[in-house]
Design an enzyme around this catalytic site. Structure first.
Site, PDB file in Angstrom:
ATOM      1  N   LYS A  76       0.715  -1.287   0.359  1.00  0.00           N
ATOM      2  CA  LYS A  76      -0.233   0.092   0.153  1.00  0.00           C
ATOM      3  C   LYS A  76       0.859   0.927  -0.068  1.00  0.00           C
ATOM      4  O   LYS A  76       2.307   1.019   0.964  1.00  0.00           O
ATOM      5  CB  LYS A  76      -0.728   0.131   1.191  1.00  0.00           C
ATOM      6  CG  LYS A  76      -1.730  -1.325   1.801  1.00  0.00           C
ATOM      7  CD  LYS A  76      -2.295  -1.119   2.823  1.00  0.00           C
ATOM      8  CE  LYS A  76      -3.167  -2.751   3.344  1.00  0.00           C
ATOM      9  NZ  LYS A  76      -2.621  -3.353   3.717  1.00  0.00           N
ATOM     10  N   HIS A 109      -3.636   3.761   0.584  1.00  0.00           N
ATOM     11  CA  HIS A 109      -4.141   3.288   2.369  1.00  0.00           C
ATOM     12  C   HIS A 109      -5.223   3.986   2.433  1.00  0.00           C
ATOM     13  O   HIS A 109      -5.317   3.717   2.912  1.00  0.00           O
ATOM     14  CB  HIS A 109      -2.524   3.478   2.891  1.00  0.00           C
ATOM     15  CG  HIS A 109      -2.674   2.360   3.699  1.00  0.00           C
ATOM     16  ND1 HIS A 109      -1.512   1.937   4.084  1.00  0.00           N
ATOM     17  CD2 HIS A 109      -3.622   2.049   4.605  1.00  0.00           C
ATOM     18  CE1 HIS A 109      -1.367   1.228   5.358  1.00  0.00           C
ATOM     19  NE2 HIS A 109      -3.205   0.704   5.470  1.00  0.00           N
TER      20      HIS A 109
HETATM   21  N1  NAP Z   1      -6.123  -1.009   5.462  1.00  0.00           N
HETATM   22  C1  NAP Z   1      -5.727  -0.980   6.324  1.00  0.00           C
HETATM   23  O1  NAP Z   1      -5.924   0.773   6.749  1.00  0.00           O
HETATM   24  C2  NAP Z   1      -5.642  -2.201   7.350  1.00  0.00           C
HETATM   25  C3  NAP Z   1      -5.536  -1.426   9.225  1.00  0.00           C
HETATM   26  C4  NAP Z   1      -5.373  -2.111   9.785  1.00  0.00           C
HETATM   27  C5  NAP Z   1      -4.608  -3.191   9.223  1.00  0.00           C
HETATM   28  N2  NAP Z   1      -5.010  -3.860   7.994  1.00  0.00           N
HETATM   29  C6  NAP Z   1      -4.390  -5.334   7.306  1.00  0.00           C
HETATM   30  O2  NAP Z   1      -5.431  -6.456   7.641  1.00  0.00           O
HETATM   31  C7  NAP Z   1      -5.015  -7.685   8.672  1.00  0.00           C
HETATM   32  C8  NAP Z   1      -5.629  -7.435   9.938  1.00  0.00           C
HETATM   33  O3  NAP Z   1      -6.183  -7.063  11.106  1.00  0.00           O
HETATM   34  P1  NAP Z   1      -4.905  -6.799  12.478  1.00  0.00           P
HETATM   35  O4  NAP Z   1      -4.063  -7.674  12.676  1.00  0.00           O
HETATM   36  O5  NAP Z   1      -5.101  -5.526  12.681  1.00  0.00           O
HETATM   37  O6  NAP Z   1      -6.643  -7.675  13.003  1.00  0.00           O
HETATM   38  P2  NAP Z   1      -7.120  -8.950  13.105  1.00  0.00           P
HETATM   39  O7  NAP Z   1      -6.717  -9.998  12.346  1.00  0.00           O
HETATM   40  O8  NAP Z   1      -9.101  -9.003  13.299  1.00  0.00           O
HETATM   41  O9  NAP Z   1      -6.698  -9.772  14.519  1.00  0.00           O
HETATM   42  C9  NAP Z   1      -5.774 -10.000  15.486  1.00  0.00           C
HETATM   43  C10 NAP Z   1      -5.445 -10.098  16.438  1.00  0.00           C
HETATM   44  O10 NAP Z   1      -6.007 -11.580  16.615  1.00  0.00           O
HETATM   45  C11 NAP Z   1      -5.565 -12.422  17.269  1.00  0.00           C
HETATM   46  N3  NAP Z   1      -5.598 -13.746  16.209  1.00  0.00           N
HETATM   47  C12 NAP Z   1      -5.835 -14.121  15.087  1.00  0.00           C
HETATM   48  N4  NAP Z   1      -6.598 -14.915  15.008  1.00  0.00           N
HETATM   49  C13 NAP Z   1      -6.437 -15.854  16.052  1.00  0.00           C
HETATM   50  C14 NAP Z   1      -7.025 -17.595  16.234  1.00  0.00           C
HETATM   51  N5  NAP Z   1      -7.695 -17.741  15.329  1.00  0.00           N
HETATM   52  N6  NAP Z   1      -7.846 -17.397  17.417  1.00  0.00           N
HETATM   53  C15 NAP Z   1      -7.658 -16.203  18.567  1.00  0.00           C
HETATM   54  N7  NAP Z   1      -6.827 -14.819  18.749  1.00  0.00           N
HETATM   55  C16 NAP Z   1      -6.370 -14.347  17.014  1.00  0.00           C
HETATM   56  C17 NAP Z   1      -3.592 -12.017  17.070  1.00  0.00           C
HETATM   57  O11 NAP Z   1      -3.568 -12.909  18.254  1.00  0.00           O
HETATM   58  P3  NAP Z   1      -1.815 -12.995  17.824  1.00  0.00           P
HETATM   59  O12 NAP Z   1      -1.003 -12.797  16.348  1.00  0.00           O
HETATM   60  O13 NAP Z   1      -1.247 -13.038  19.342  1.00  0.00           O
HETATM   61  O14 NAP Z   1      -2.287 -14.705  17.101  1.00  0.00           O
HETATM   62  C18 NAP Z   1      -4.057 -10.827  17.496  1.00  0.00           C
HETATM   63  O15 NAP Z   1      -4.222 -10.076  18.025  1.00  0.00           O
HETATM   64  C19 NAP Z   1      -3.107  -6.356   9.327  1.00  0.00           C
HETATM   65  O16 NAP Z   1      -2.450  -7.533   9.166  1.00  0.00           O
HETATM   66  C20 NAP Z   1      -3.136  -5.287   7.972  1.00  0.00           C
HETATM   67  O17 NAP Z   1      -2.882  -6.089   6.711  1.00  0.00           O
HETATM   68  C21 NAP Z   1      -5.571  -3.300   6.961  1.00  0.00           C
END
Ligand code: NAP
Length: 275
Positions: A76, A109
């Site tokens: 992004k 982004h």
């Molecule tokens: N475009 C944007 O503006 C933007 C903004 C934010 C995010 N993103 C993208 O979206 C992706 C995901 O978003 P996110 O990281 O904010 O949130 P998410 O994927 O909704 O949640 C991640 C969290 O949930 C936990 N988790 C994941 N799988 C799990 C499971 N099966 N059981 C229990 N807990 C679990 C992880 O813990 P652990 O890692 O400790 O296992 C972490 O704390 C980002 O990595 C990024 O690529 C984009």
């Protein structure tokens, strides 16, 4: 790359429905996390210039031995690089860090509407696509008004719109605008960054089906026609999340999740975010 677990974007390219995201994964941990994800079977990695881990993503891709065409890579363009002349060097720098000659998808982004540069940035992305530096182009965190302004230009439409979307923030107005324009909706923080996993109604469904709350939420996104980018640094969760693609929920369970909308936003509001 087309299979049951992919969707076709409005430019004809396929995209795997479950992506592996690396936001907030420190550079030092990213290579291992992405390697684990690729070994588990993910074929879609989502990074960004601002995550400061593109180089580690690139190392994991190189280590994997997978053919370039078998992995879908998204990055992004950060807000400070918006503009007709700065988009190109920004993408070139990302490609250099990733060790790739093209990405599969390049996203603006955030719209940062107060800058008022997203329209000319979108025009610059179309040129980068024509030159092959990115196969597809899209946007992130765009509201209907931003999408319509781009659509009114009459050129290419974004292939997808990646927005915050989870059971407690469902962004129905954005999904509707995306659908009307033929743009796929991709959920970021699909699990509510972990918070939505604690919802009792989701836990009840997971217990009844002998699966996990994360799989229930991810299967709901997929059943409602969305893509997801989920993040975990925990190998068992990385695998668990990918296998949500095989979980089919009944309509009544989907309705239960639909009813959890509560307006709970984790990230910034695109209207005011100007960082
Ligand atoms: N475009 C944007 O503006 C933007 C903004 C934010 C995010 N993103 C993208 O979206 C992706 C995901 O978003 P996110 O990281 O904010 O949130 P998410 O994927 O909704 O949640 C991640 C969290 O949930 C936990 N988790 C994941 N799988 C799990 C499971 N099966 N059981 C229990 N807990 C679990 C992880 O813990 P652990 O890692 O400790 O296992 C972490 O704390 C980002 O990595 C990024 O690529 C984009």
């Amino acid at each position: 790359m087309t299979d049951l677990h992919s969707l076709t974007m409005n430019d004809g390219h396929a995209i795997p429905r479950i992506g592996f995201g690396v936001f907030l994964v420190p550079e030092a941990q990213t290579r291992d996390a992405v390697s684990t994800a690729l070994e588990a079977g993910y074929r879609h990695i989502d990074t960004a210039a601002i995550y400061h881990n593109e180089a580690a993503v690139g190392r994991a891709l190189a280590d994997s031995g997978l053919d370039r065409d078998d992995v879908f890579v998204t990055t992004k363009l950060w807000n400070s690089d918006q503009g007709r002349d700065s988009a190109r060097p920004a993408l070139e720098a990302s490609l250099e860090r990733l060790g790739l000659d093209h990405v599969d998808l390049y996203l603006i982004h955030w719209p940062t509407p107060r800058r008022d540069l997203y329209v000319q940035t979108w025009e610059a992305l179309q040129e980068l696509q024509q030159e092959g530096l990115t196969r597809s182009i899209g946007v992130s965190n765009f509201l209907p008004e931003h999408l319509h302004r781009i659509a009114d230009l009459g050129g290419a439409l974004p292939a997808l719109n990646q927005v915050e979307l989870h059971p407690t923030l469902q962004q129905r107005d954005i999904q509707e605008a995306d659908t009307q324009l033929g743009i796929l909706t991709q959920a970021w923080s699909p699990l509510g960054r972990g918070a939505d996993l604690e919802i009792p109604a989701i836990d009840l469904i997971a217990t009844r089906l002998g699966t996990s709350p994360a799989q229930v939420i991810l299967a709901w996104h997929l059943a409602r026609g969305r893509l997801v980018v989920a993040k975990s640094v925990t190998p068992s969760r990385i695998r668990e999340n990918l296998s949500a693609a095989d979980l089919v929920l009944e309509e009544s369970d989907l309705d239960t999740l639909d009813a959890l909308e509560a307006g709970v936003r984790i990230g910034p509001d695109p209207t005011t975010f100007t960082e």
